[in-house]
Design an enzyme around this catalytic site. Structure first.
Site, short mmCIF file in Angstrom:
data_model
loop_
_atom_site.label_atom_id
_atom_site.label_comp_id
_atom_site.label_asym_id
_atom_site.label_seq_id
_atom_site.Cartn_x
_atom_site.Cartn_y
_atom_site.Cartn_z
N GLY A 218 9.79 -17.30 9.31
CA GLY A 218 8.98 -16.34 8.70
C GLY A 218 7.67 -16.35 8.34
N HIS B 205 15.97 -10.63 5.21
CA HIS B 205 16.60 -11.12 3.77
C HIS B 205 16.24 -9.84 2.79
CE1 HIS B 205 17.70 -14.59 0.99
NE2 HIS B 205 17.91 -13.62 0.45
N HIS C 195 10.57 -6.70 -0.43
CA HIS C 195 9.85 -6.53 0.85
C HIS C 195 11.05 -5.65 1.97
CE1 HIS C 195 12.95 -9.83 0.50
NE2 HIS C 195 12.00 -10.70 -0.11
N HIS D 85 13.41 -22.51 6.66
CA HIS D 85 12.60 -22.65 5.50
C HIS D 85 11.67 -23.66 5.83
CE1 HIS D 85 12.27 -20.78 1.45
NE2 HIS D 85 11.55 -22.04 1.10
N ASP D 86 10.37 -23.20 5.64
CA ASP D 86 9.02 -24.02 5.79
C ASP D 86 8.95 -24.71 7.22
OD1 ASP D 86 8.25 -23.18 3.33
OD2 ASP D 86 9.00 -24.92 2.47
N ARG E 188 0.79 -1.22 -0.05
CA ARG E 188 -0.06 0.00 -0.13
C ARG E 188 0.92 1.08 -0.17
NH1 ARG E 188 -5.57 -0.87 1.58
NH2 ARG E 188 -5.51 1.43 1.10
N ARG F 267 16.33 -8.01 -0.71
CA ARG F 267 16.85 -8.37 -2.11
C ARG F 267 17.11 -7.21 -2.89
NH1 ARG F 267 13.90 -13.06 -0.43
NH2 ARG F 267 15.02 -15.14 -1.32
N GLU G 24 20.33 -12.06 5.83
CA GLU G 24 20.60 -13.16 4.90
C GLU G 24 20.62 -12.54 3.63
OE1 GLU G 24 17.56 -16.56 6.68
OE2 GLU G 24 16.96 -15.49 5.14
#
Length: 239
Positions: A213, A43, A50, A190-191, A18, A45, A70
């Site tokens: 996360g 993390h 994000h 991760h997951d 937004r 990028r 990361e």
């Protein structure tokens, strides 16, 4: 005891949708710490879809637990981490176009490159973890770079766990054991979620840190972030 680091990338994704500062990423990170999280992970990028570079600098001033950054060690990333000086940097071989990290380093092929990068961060007093697949050969080669820790990519573990929990644990045992054998600290991420986290920590109680996360934020939609963090901490400590 295994530490819980909350990856707040998804909070930044929601904010960026937004254009304003809602939700407030900085406040969310502080609240995670207040509710018991022992670390914050980001993390960033290159496209800043994000977490933004500005977020990383701002968070450094606020975080009182461990700060883990990361990313792929490009020149820009290394400069950012060098300036911020977090507790830990996690080296991840992700392509800028990737939706999310989905594989670890080939530490055998990139041993020389990684050794140089590890040395760069060590001279700045930053702990270094290398993101690897659950392959004992990759773990052993990571140790040769001088890294402090490896982070096992647990995507395949999570996928298999729902079908065959024992096989999922067995698949990760050689790599986890190798990390202990060669004197590397062990992280995982991760997951991981409330279904599979307790079993992983029970099997490998020497895991130093889990970075979670997506699942945390998804659970928080129903439970609220305070209750969610409490449940993840319970899953970690009641093994």
């Amino acid at each position: 005891m295994t530490r819980l680091s909350i990856n707040i990338n998804k909070v930044a994704t929601l904010r960026n949708a937004r254009g304003a500062n809602l939700p407030d990423v900085e406040q969310f990170a502080m609240d995670c710490e207040r509710f018991g999280a022992q670390g914050i992970t980001v993390h960033p990028r290159p496209d800043e879809r994000h977490i933004r570079r500005a977020d990383v600098y701002a968070l450094k001033k606020l975080i009182t637990t461990e700060f883990n950054i990361e990313g792929n060690p490009t020149e820009a990333f290394m400069q950012l981490v060098s300036e911020v000086q977090p507790t830990q940097v996690t080296l991840v071989p992700d392509d800028p176009a990737q939706l999310t990290s989905n594989h670890g380093w080939n530490t055998v092929a990139h041993e020389d490159e990684l050794r140089s990068i590890v040395s760069f961060f060590h001279t700045r007093g930053i702990r270094v973890s290398i993101f690897v697949d659950a392959d004992p050969l990759m773990v052993e080669a990571a140790a040769k770079t001088g890294a402090d820790r490896v982070e096992l990519y647990t995507g395949p573990y999570a996928e298999l766990y729902d079908k065959d929990p024992e096989a999922a644990i067995a698949m990760y045992r050689p790599a986890a054991q190798k990390a202990k054998e060669v004197g590397l600290g062990l992280n995982a991420g991760h997951d991981l979620n409330l279904r599979n986290l307790n079993a992983f920590i029970t099997a490998f109680p020497w895991v130093d840190e889990v970075s979670i996360g997506h699942a945390v934020i998804a659970d928080a939609l129903y439970l609220g972030i305070e209750q969610t963090i409490k449940r993840y901490l319970y899953a970690i400590t009641n093994c």
